[in-house]
Design a protein around this motif. Structure first.
Motif, short mmCIF file in Angstrom:
data_model
loop_
_atom_site.label_atom_id
_atom_site.label_comp_id
_atom_site.label_asym_id
_atom_site.label_seq_id
_atom_site.Cartn_x
_atom_site.Cartn_y
_atom_site.Cartn_z
N PHE A 89 32.49 38.79 28.53
CA PHE A 89 33.87 39.26 28.82
C PHE A 89 34.22 38.95 30.27
O PHE A 89 33.35 38.78 31.13
N LEU A 90 35.55 38.89 30.53
CA LEU A 90 36.06 38.61 31.86
C LEU A 90 35.97 39.88 32.72
O LEU A 90 36.47 40.93 32.33
N VAL A 91 35.37 39.75 33.90
CA VAL A 91 35.28 40.88 34.83
C VAL A 91 36.53 40.93 35.70
O VAL A 91 37.20 41.96 35.82
N TYR A 92 36.84 39.82 36.34
CA TYR A 92 38.11 39.71 37.09
C TYR A 92 38.51 38.24 37.15
O TYR A 92 37.68 37.34 37.09
N SER A 93 39.80 38.02 37.27
CA SER A 93 40.34 36.67 37.25
C SER A 93 40.60 36.16 38.67
O SER A 93 40.82 36.94 39.60
N ASP A 94 40.59 34.83 38.81
CA ASP A 94 40.97 34.22 40.08
C ASP A 94 42.47 34.34 40.34
O ASP A 94 42.94 34.04 41.43
N TRP A 95 43.23 34.78 39.36
CA TRP A 95 44.67 34.96 39.51
C TRP A 95 45.02 36.29 40.15
O TRP A 95 46.18 36.62 40.30
N LYS A 96 44.04 37.05 40.58
CA LYS A 96 44.31 38.39 41.11
C LYS A 96 45.15 38.36 42.39
O LYS A 96 45.76 39.35 42.76
N ASN A 97 45.17 37.24 43.12
CA ASN A 97 45.94 37.15 44.36
C ASN A 97 47.37 36.68 44.14
O ASN A 97 48.10 36.47 45.09
N SER A 98 47.79 36.51 42.88
CA SER A 98 49.15 36.08 42.61
C SER A 98 50.10 37.24 42.84
O SER A 98 49.71 38.39 43.03
N ALA A 99 51.40 36.92 42.84
CA ALA A 99 52.41 37.95 43.09
C ALA A 99 52.40 39.04 42.05
O ALA A 99 52.74 40.19 42.31
N VAL A 100 51.95 38.69 40.82
CA VAL A 100 51.95 39.69 39.75
C VAL A 100 50.87 40.73 39.97
O VAL A 100 51.04 41.91 39.71
N PHE A 101 49.70 40.29 40.50
CA PHE A 101 48.56 41.19 40.63
C PHE A 101 48.24 41.53 42.08
O PHE A 101 47.14 41.94 42.41
N ALA A 102 49.20 41.37 42.97
CA ALA A 102 48.93 41.59 44.39
C ALA A 102 49.01 43.07 44.79
O ALA A 102 48.77 43.41 45.92
#
Length: 274
Positions: A256-269
């Motif tokens: 399973f995914l622990v955390y995504s590299d997309w976490k720094n995007s505007a949606v997940f900031a």
């Protein structure tokens, strides 16, 4: 006025045609005052006939005094149009007027032209990736080394990242994943590797000593993946293939995914949990 004519001695009137000159004098004397009054009125009115005026012309009179101003006359007619004058200088800017009342809503306009396609937006939902599968009961295990273990009975695979026919997980969301393998060891010792793109990430071994009951082997590892990476479980040695599965015990492969590299995007900031 009536005048009575003289009568004869015998008392009778004498007709007008039978009167003598002596008898007319009393009548003329009576009419003379009337003629004089009429003639005097003509003298007063300067209506004497020219034939009766035989004197020299009189001296001209002095000029009369100027009369007073007369009353204003009526308005005159409009005159002809004159030649247009030169253009005047531009006046100064006036003060801002008060806001008018809000107008009525206008008719709906025609649809505009379709705009250009915008850039791909960021994910509005936290990315997900998880799977779990196990061996079918009584499945014949691969004997050859470097052969992927096919966990063919899928219990969870909502995103479709795991392929039960090949036994491989293919990454779609970049980030850190956790993979775990639990094996029931029976009838032979067991050794397997956790593989990523053909490279061994972790190795696990469990000895089996002909015990009457099965043993177990569990292991797991965190792996950073990018889209297209593949992870699977592979047999290390052909003689150590003691994977076992029954109605009472299972051998499973989970990730399973622990955390995504997309976490720094505007949606997940803002600290959303991925």
């Amino acid at each position: 006025m009536l005048y009575q004519l003289p009568t004869e001695p015998h008392g009778t009137y004498i007709g007008s045609l039978e009167m003598t000159s002596l008898q007319l004098w009393p009548l003329l004397l009576l009419l003379l005052p009337v003629l004089l009054v009429n003639f005097s009125s003509q003298l007063d009115n300067n209506k004497i006939p020219p034939s009766l005026c035989t004197g020299q012309p009189g001296i001209p009179g002095t000029p009369g005094v100027h009369g007073s101003a007369g009353q204003p006359g009526r308005d005159g007619r409009d005159g002809r149009d004159s030649v247009p004058g030169e253009k005047g200088e531009k006046g100064g800017r006036g003060e801002t007027g008060e806001s008018g009342f809000r107008g009525l809503t206008g008719d709906q306009g025609n649809p505009g032209d379709k705009g250009d396609r915008g850039q791909s937006g960021e994910c509005a939902v936290a990315p997900k990736s998880a799977f779990s599968a196990k061996l079918s009961e009584g499945r014949t295990m691969p004997v050859a080394a470097e052969d992927a273990v096919r966990f063919d009975k899928v219990t969870l695979n909502e995103q479709g990242d795991f392929n039960a026919e090949t036994g491989r997980f293919t990454c779609k969301v970049p980030g850190v994943y956790y993979f775990a393998v639990h094996a029931t060891v029976y009838r032979a010792s067991l050794q397997f590797d956790l593989m990523k793109n053909g490279l061994t990430m972790a190795s696990y071994f469990q000895f089996y000593g002909n015990w009457p009951k099965p043993a177990s082997l569990s292991g797991g590892s965190l792996l950073h993946l990018i889209p297209g990476d593949q992870v699977w479980v592979q047999m290390a040695l052909g003689e150590y293939s003691g994977f076992y599965s029954s109605s009472k015990t299972d051998s499973t492969f989970t990730g399973f995914l622990v955390y995504s590299d997309w976490k720094n995007s505007a949606v997940f900031a803002k600290g959303e949990v991925v």
